[in-house]
Motif scaffolding. Structure first.
Motif, PDB file in Angstrom:
ATOM      1  N   HIS A 270      55.266  64.867  67.202  1.00  0.00           N
ATOM      2  CA  HIS A 270      55.599  63.631  66.519  1.00  0.00           C
ATOM      3  C   HIS A 270      55.056  63.533  65.109  1.00  0.00           C
ATOM      4  CE1 HIS A 270      57.930  60.160  66.185  1.00  0.00           C
ATOM      5  NE2 HIS A 270      56.996  59.758  65.381  1.00  0.00           N
ATOM      6  N   PRO A 271      53.743  63.843  64.899  1.00  0.00           N
ATOM      7  CA  PRO A 271      53.291  63.845  63.496  1.00  0.00           C
ATOM      8  C   PRO A 271      54.117  64.787  62.628  1.00  0.00           C
ATOM      9  CG  PRO A 271      51.407  63.924  64.951  1.00  0.00           C
ATOM     10  CD  PRO A 271      52.614  64.068  65.821  1.00  0.00           C
ATOM     11  N   ILE A 309      50.744  55.279  57.475  1.00  0.00           N
ATOM     12  CA  ILE A 309      51.661  56.071  58.305  1.00  0.00           C
ATOM     13  C   ILE A 309      50.941  57.292  58.850  1.00  0.00           C
ATOM     14  CG2 ILE A 309      53.701  57.562  58.206  1.00  0.00           C
ATOM     15  CD1 ILE A 309      54.970  55.586  56.345  1.00  0.00           C
ATOM     16  N   MET A 310      50.119  57.926  57.996  1.00  0.00           N
ATOM     17  CA  MET A 310      49.406  59.115  58.446  1.00  0.00           C
ATOM     18  C   MET A 310      48.544  58.803  59.667  1.00  0.00           C
ATOM     19  SD  MET A 310      46.697  61.472  56.382  1.00  0.00           S
ATOM     20  CE  MET A 310      45.326  60.338  56.347  1.00  0.00           C
ATOM     21  N   PHE A 311      47.825  57.677  59.618  1.00  0.00           N
ATOM     22  CA  PHE A 311      46.937  57.369  60.742  1.00  0.00           C
ATOM     23  C   PHE A 311      47.720  56.936  61.979  1.00  0.00           C
ATOM     24  CE2 PHE A 311      43.642  57.106  57.426  1.00  0.00           C
ATOM     25  CZ  PHE A 311      42.716  57.934  58.021  1.00  0.00           C
ATOM     26  N   VAL A 314      49.587  59.714  64.325  1.00  0.00           N
ATOM     27  CA  VAL A 314      48.936  60.581  65.305  1.00  0.00           C
ATOM     28  C   VAL A 314      48.677  59.853  66.623  1.00  0.00           C
ATOM     29  CG1 VAL A 314      47.894  62.153  63.651  1.00  0.00           C
ATOM     30  CG2 VAL A 314      46.667  60.099  64.330  1.00  0.00           C
ATOM     31  N   SER A 315      49.092  58.604  66.737  1.00  0.00           N
ATOM     32  CA  SER A 315      48.820  57.890  67.988  1.00  0.00           C
ATOM     33  C   SER A 315      50.100  57.429  68.672  1.00  0.00           C
ATOM     34  CB  SER A 315      47.928  56.675  67.708  1.00  0.00           C
ATOM     35  OG  SER A 315      48.650  55.745  66.946  1.00  0.00           O
ATOM     36  N   VAL A 316      51.224  58.098  68.401  1.00  0.00           N
ATOM     37  CA  VAL A 316      52.492  57.629  68.961  1.00  0.00           C
ATOM     38  C   VAL A 316      53.205  58.688  69.793  1.00  0.00           C
ATOM     39  CG1 VAL A 316      52.864  56.029  67.062  1.00  0.00           C
ATOM     40  CG2 VAL A 316      53.812  58.296  66.921  1.00  0.00           C
TER      41      VAL A 316
END
Lengths: 563, 198
Positions: A270-271, A309-311, A314-316
């Protein structure tokens, strides 16, 4: 708009044939080069080549699916084709394109002589190139001694346990893993290089908040790449341990879990989408203001949104996994975190629209592609929000709706911006403009073909057509729509051929561009086109976000308005 | 060619940027941390899920000596860094030698541990999930120790020939950063494998 000429280049860039050396000498010069501009061009040529290859694969897939019970490809070959199409487009087209742009543009935009580590840069490129050709060598070498398989056929996500020895004998899957490990190290090297370049090689006066947004976003992307590509490398090492040393990471017979591969893959996967799309934003950030004749609206908000967006990205990852049966808490968490991405991306879209608002827009080819990008990226984001709702995803998971959604992002946003970037920076790299008429034909045909193909795919998905099937029964009601999708693919193919013709022929026949053909504002347009090996004769010094504006308008410089 | 004077007289700025070597190494360490994280997660996820023996409780012994050696090598390399900054090169060579010796003891410890596990307890990568995850995680760390040892030994040989002086302090500082990272990772690996997982 005032007519303004820059006192830039006094030297005639055209050199005589004897100075350029023989063909072999020039070829040798390109192979051993550590110049960021040449490596950038090599990246772009490499990924353009693979764009044509993977595009051809997509077209053959669409020919197979145009009619029910078609026999262009067998089921086995079909699996290889969609695996190679996906893997190629993500790893050998998307990322090398964006790193090619980064290589070429970033040092010029920050007023640097070269990247921070020029030799690492060359090494990274050749690793990436080797990885790509290793992957395609599987068509010849994948059969190994056993005479089974040839190209990888496990999907670009390579779900376990199908990739284990017992289900994927032969070497096809090993080619997939090894090629991506090798190109992954190349990517890691480039990301480190870009970070070090941007942090340590900026010219005097270029504080972080004066960096062009392209450079800012590439810094964010590179930081994200560091923690994105490495989990995939780790998981692929585990896969190789399973396949060669008899390990049990993903071996369900010995207690291993196939679920953990899906987690590891999407922690990368995803990232990775943001690694691909943020550079597209970066290109739009450069092009839209220049062709609106306005400074970008909300520069600090753009920077903040990118970092956000960067942070969040990584949590999706587990929104790719709603159907594997997670707890309702996980489902709720990943639904909400996915929706959260809509906030910073929404900020960006509003900022671009506000930049367009009241601007004196010039509809050149790069700008047309950026406007197409804005429209399509919005739609892609909306279907993304729909899919983030887990019950909706349960219904449509692995259907053509999902395929349509991510092609809207990857083609509608990323490829459109890549084309925009090529039309925009081509004159800088070659000294000649690409043909505008052909460019507009390319844009029109590509946009029409894109919408015929991918808009229709949404409906196929809603009608229940699953992904990765090599054929279907005629009584499903999918026949006409599939034919439409295939015709759209053909139109896109013709558009890309026009682009390729334009790209090649204008190198010799294009209109001479001059140093600053678009009347732009960032530092790369202060050097000659193409820039000399050393980029800048003397180190530039900047005082605002638009150093060239200050130079062209000494009476009204930007630094008087920027805090 | 590019002769645009982009400077505005009278507006000079102080301009200091971080060292590119340190920034590059920091970025590499971030990326490496992600690789280790994935392997640690896999180890924790598969803890107690092996379908057959041997289990960690039966065969693992806490490597106290090796751990002490590796962690103290972080201190010795710190002394070496201090020495090269003050240009005390004999001192530097001595502390560097001590670091290498400590790392070698650590690697010997790992080698002996693996020999015992393989020949005495019959645990290999393919025995069970514990074997797979244990050898991959500890092996990944040991690989990093070997790389670090190679770097340190190169510098050591150069300094024996007198080719190293305080001009190289930044480069050596980058190697030291890597070494500290390898040590820090061991703390995590040690905690997960020998304290929690046993």
């Amino acid at each position: 708009m005032s007519v303004y000429s820059l006192p830039v280049s006094q030297i005639d860039p055209s050199t005589s044939a004897s100075e350029r050396g023989t063909f072999l000498e020039r070829l040798h010069g390109w192979v051993v080069t550590v110049d960021h501009k040449r490596l950038g061009i090599l990246y772009i040529l490499y990924s353009t080549f693979f764009l044509l290859v993977a595009g051809a694969e997509a077209l053959i897939i669409r020919v197979q699916l145009a009619n029910p019970y078609n026999h262009v490809l067998s089921a086995q070959v079909y699996n290889r084709f969609f695996t190679m199409h996906g893997t190629t487009m993500v790893f050998l087209v998307g990322m090398p394109f964006l790193f090619g742009f980064a290589n070429y543009i970033v040092p010029l935009q920050i007023g640097a002589r070269d990247m921070a580590f020029p030799r690492l840069n060359a090494f990274s490129f050749w690793l990436t190139a080797f990885g790509g050709f290793l992957l395609y060598y599987s068509f010849l070498g994948g059969a190994g001694l056993y005479g089974v398989g040839n190209a990888p056929d496990v999907g670009w996500f390579a779900y376990a346990p199908l990739t284990e020895r017992s289900f994927s004998p032969g070497h096809a899957t090993d080619y997939w893993a090894l090629a991506l490990i090798v190109s992954g190290f190349g990517t890691l090297g480039t990301a480190i290089n870009i970070i070090a370049t941007i942090v340590s090689r900026r010219c005097k006066g270029m504080t972080l908040m004066r960096m062009p947004l392209f450079t800012w976003l590439l810094l964010v992307v590179s930081m994200l790449t560091l923690v994105t590509i490495t989990p995939l490398t780790a998981a692929q090492f585990m896969l190789l341990i399973d396949r060669y040393l008899g390990g049990h990471f993903f071996d369900t017979q010995a207690g291993g879990s196939s679920l953990i591969w899906i987690h590891f893959f999407w922690i990368f996967g995803h990232p990775e989408v943001y690694v691909l799309v943020l550079p597209a934003f970066a290109i739009a950030n450069e092009i839209i203001p220049v062709f609106c004749r306005k400074a970008i609206f909300g520069y600090p908000a753009m920077v903040a949104a990118s970092i956000c967006i960067m942070f969040v990205s990584v949590s999706v990852w587990a929104h790719h996994m709603f159907t594997v049966g997670m707890t309702s808490v996980s489902n709720a968490f990943f639904t909400l975190s996915t929706m959260l991405v809509g906030v910073p991306t929404g900020i960006k879209i509003f900022n671009w629209i506000a930049t367009l608002w009241g601007g004196r827009i010039r509809f050149t080819t790069p700008m047309l592609f950026c406007i197409g990008f804005l429209f399509q990226f919005l739609l892609a984001g909306l279907t993304g929000i729909m899919l983030s709702v887990s019950p909706w995803d349960w219904q449509l998971h692995n259907s053509y709706f999902v395929i349509a959604h991510f092609h809207y992002v990857l083609v509608g946003a990323v490829v459109f911006c890549i084309f925009a970037g090529i039309y925009y920076w081509y004159p800088k790299a070659t000294g000649r403009l690409m043909n505008e008429t052909l460019g507009k034909w390319h844009f029109c045909l590509f946009t029409i073909g894109f919408h015929i193909t991918f808009d229709t795919m949404h409906f196929l998905g809603l009608l229940g057509m699953p992904r990765s099937i090599y054929t279907y029964q005629p009584d499903r009601g999918w026949n006409f729509l599939n034919l439409v999708v295939s015709v759209g693919g053909l139109i896109q193919g013709i558009a890309v051929l026009i682009f390729a013709y334009n790209f090649i022929v204008c190198y010799w026949r294009g209109e001479v561009a001059g140093d600053d053909p678009w009347d732009a504002w960032t530092l790369e347009w202060t050097t000659s086109s193409p820039p000399p090996v050393y980029n800048f004769e003397e180190e530039p010094e900047v005082h605002s976000r638009r150093p060239l504006w200050d130079l062209k308008h000494p009476g009204d410089p930007d630094w008087e308005y920027e805090s | 060619m590019s002769s645009v004077p982009l400077s505005h007289p009278g507006r000079t700025v102080e301009w200091h940027l971080p060292s590119k070597h340190r920034v590059g190494m920091t970025a590499l360490i971030v990326g490496e941390s992600a690789i280790f994280t994935i392997f640690v997660v896999a180890y924790v996820f598969y803890m107690g899920k092996s379908l057959s023996g041997p289990t960690p409780e039966q065969v693992l012994e806490v490597p106290i000596l090796a751990t002490i050696c590796l962690l103290s090598s972080s201190l010795t390399i710190l002394r070496a860094e201090k020495a090269i900054e003050d240009d005390r090169m004999r001192n530097f060579t001595a502390w560097l030698g001590a670091t290498i010796a400590l790392a070698a003891v650590f690697l010997t410890g790992t080698a002996l541990e693996w020999k015992k596990l393989i020949y005495q307890d019959g645990l290999t990568v393919s025995t069970n999930l514990f074997g797979t995850t244990f050898y991959s995680l500890v092996g990944l760390h040991a690989t990093h120790v070997v790389v670090g040892l190679f770097l340190l030994t190169s510098v050591f040989i150069f300094s024996l020939f007198g080719w190293v002086d305080s001009r190289q302090r930044e480069r050596f500082g980058v190697i030291a950063m890597y070494w500290h990272f390898v040590d820090a990772v061991w703390i995590v690996v040690f905690t997960v494998v020998y304290l929690i997982g046993r």
